[in-house]
Design an enzyme around this catalytic site. Structure first.
Site, short mmCIF file in Angstrom:
data_model
loop_
_atom_site.label_atom_id
_atom_site.label_comp_id
_atom_site.label_asym_id
_atom_site.label_seq_id
_atom_site.Cartn_x
_atom_site.Cartn_y
_atom_site.Cartn_z
N ASP A 146 28.84 45.06 49.20
CA ASP A 146 29.43 44.66 47.92
C ASP A 146 28.65 45.40 46.84
O ASP A 146 27.50 45.07 46.53
CB ASP A 146 29.32 43.13 47.75
N TYR B 32 26.61 36.44 45.21
CA TYR B 32 27.52 35.73 44.31
C TYR B 32 27.90 34.37 44.93
O TYR B 32 28.27 34.31 46.10
CB TYR B 32 28.75 36.59 44.04
N LYS C 166 35.14 43.63 37.28
CA LYS C 166 33.92 43.84 36.52
C LYS C 166 33.90 45.25 35.91
O LYS C 166 34.75 45.57 35.09
CB LYS C 166 32.72 43.56 37.43
N ARG D 86 54.83 44.21 48.45
CA ARG D 86 53.59 43.69 49.07
C ARG D 86 52.98 44.77 49.96
O ARG D 86 51.78 44.97 50.00
CB ARG D 86 53.86 42.40 49.86
O1 P1T Z 1 35.86 37.25 40.74
P1 P1T Z 1 36.35 38.19 41.80
O2 P1T Z 1 37.05 39.40 41.31
O3 P1T Z 1 37.11 37.49 42.90
O4 P1T Z 1 35.01 38.81 42.48
C1 P1T Z 1 34.10 38.04 43.22
C2 P1T Z 1 32.74 38.67 43.19
C3 P1T Z 1 32.31 39.39 44.30
N1 P1T Z 1 31.11 40.01 44.31
C4 P1T Z 1 30.27 39.95 43.26
C5 P1T Z 1 28.95 40.65 43.33
C6 P1T Z 1 30.65 39.26 42.11
O5 P1T Z 1 29.80 39.23 41.07
C7 P1T Z 1 31.91 38.59 42.07
C8 P1T Z 1 32.35 37.80 40.88
N2 P1T Z 1 31.30 37.39 40.04
C9 P1T Z 1 31.42 36.63 38.91
C10 P1T Z 1 32.60 36.17 38.46
C11 P1T Z 1 30.16 36.37 38.19
O6 P1T Z 1 30.18 35.95 37.01
O7 P1T Z 1 29.10 36.58 38.78
#
Ligand code: P1T
Length: 379
Positions: A170, A98, A195, A46
């Site tokens: 972000d 988001y 992503k 961890r």
């Molecule tokens: O899904 P995760 O890895 O926890 O990420 C969250 C997140 C944070 N910031 C942005 C700009 C994002 O687009 C996302 C996740 N977004 C999607 C799953 C979506 O389909 O828009």
């Protein structure tokens, strides 16, 4: 080292044990000690794992940063940033963001006494107007999800510095290929590595990169204390994905341009949201702070209704109807009923996240197939 070399070599050297060119997957929860505290740099997974550390070095290299942290998801990374705060502290956040981030802020951190102001950040003055003695963090998402607004990072960083407030960006939609927020004055850059960084829709991961040592130590403490790390297999997959980030992003941008131009000229399409269009309200900022305009775009139809939008996304065949974005394959989504359902409907409508809005993550397939698919689905 130039960016296109950093994706492949940044922070990486052959493994010290056998010269393995890819970092080995250290699939272990713990590391042997010769005497209490006598270890080779790692004691419990961890707190640290060599595969994860290799990935963190890659993040740092790509973002021109100094310290990197890999998390179990993008939201886990955002959660760690918010844990820097105390009850009564205030956050100024992008209003178009988001849905999961909005949910984390309003449904969890508001319960712990953090106050959020969701602000249209097209005006930097509007951000400054919301700053008071309790403001501790400005949370910027740019480009925004799903409306592709572009927020001026340098101008926001000047205000953050003037008022001694942290600025976190972000940068998920942009990736470090398109913009580097730390160079523009941000204190923290965050990615959903799920992503474009991973790039193959096969992992869930988050990243934070910073320059300040004290801030890095506080975030590391939070990560270790809360435990939202990513596993070594996912770290390996992300490292493999990052090696082609520059070639994938170039192609995502090229294909998105073709798709955006097709939609702009389509008689049934109303608005197209893509920062590369000269008509986009933030096109000039996008041109200065981004290398290209990205692979994400959204659009509405002239019919402007829910049923028509649903029919289009159901009809698509090459584009897969799914949440998420940034993989090599094209995806389509309906924000109002999928990714942004957590945002109250009145708020969504005010922002423009209407029932007819469709979001595309344009992949790297042949552009002719993407256009043919849109043609048959929209009619
Ligand atoms: O899904 P995760 O890895 O926890 O990420 C969250 C997140 C944070 N910031 C942005 C700009 C994002 O687009 C996302 C996740 N977004 C999607 C799953 C979506 O389909 O828009």
């Amino acid at each position: 080292m130039k960016f296109n070399t950093k994706t492949i070599h940044g922070g990486q050297e052959p493994d010290a044990a056998y010269g393995s060119v890819m970092p080995p997957i250290y699939q272990t929860s713990t590391f042997a000690q010769s005497t209490p505290g006598g270890h080779k740099g790692y004691e419990y997974a961890r707190s640290g794992n060599p595969t994860r550390y290799a990935l963190e070095k890659s993040f740092v290299s790509l973002e021109n940063g100094t310290y990197g942290l890999a998390f179990g998801s993008g939201l886990a990374a955002i959660d760690a940033v918010l844990k820097l705060l105390k009850p009564g502290d205030e956050v100024i956040s992008t209003n178009d963001l988001y849905g999961g981030t909005y949910r984390l802020f309003t449904k969890l951190f508001e319960n712990f006494g953090i106050v959020f102001h969701f602000v249209g950040m097209d005006s930097v003055q509007r951000i400054e107007d919301h700053i008071n003695a309790n403001t501790k963090l400005i949370w910027v998402e740019t480009p925004t999800n799903p409306l592709l607004n572009i927020i001026d990072i340098s101008a926001t960083a000047k205000i953050a510095k003037k008022h001694k407030v942290l600025l976190a960006v972000d940068s998920t939609f942009a990736t470090p290929y398109l913009q580097q927020p730390l160079d523009l004055g941000a204190d923290i850059v965050m990615h959903s590595a799920t992503k474009y960084l991973g790039g193959h829709s096969d992992l869930v991961m988050g990243a934070l990169i910073v320059n300040d040592k004290v801030l890095a130590e506080r975030l590391y403490f939070i990560q270790n204390a809360s435990g939202a790390i990513c596993g070594p297999q996912d770290a390996f997959l992300a490292l493999r994905g990052i090696k082609t980030l520059h070639v994938r992003m170039q192609r995502h941008c090229e294909n998105a341009k073709v798709v955006a131009n097709y939609l702009v000229n389509h008689p049934k399409i109303n608005k197209v949201y893509w920062p590369g269009l000269k008509t986009h309200p933030n096109h000039d900022i996008a041109k200065t702070q981004m290398k290209d305009f990205g692979g994400m775009l959204s659009f509405t139809t002239k019919g402007d209704n829910y049923d028509e939008a649903i029919k289009i996304v159901e009809n698509l065949k090459v584009f897969t109807l799914a949440e998420s974005l940034g993989g090599v394959e094209s995806l389509a989504g309906h924000p109002a009923s999928m990714t942004h359902v957590s945002i109250p409907v009145e708020e969504r409508n005010k922002l423009g996240i209407v029932d007819s809005l469709i979001r595309l993550s344009v992949g790297i397939e042949d552009e002719a197939d993407l256009i043919a698919d849109l043609k048959q689905a929209i009619g």
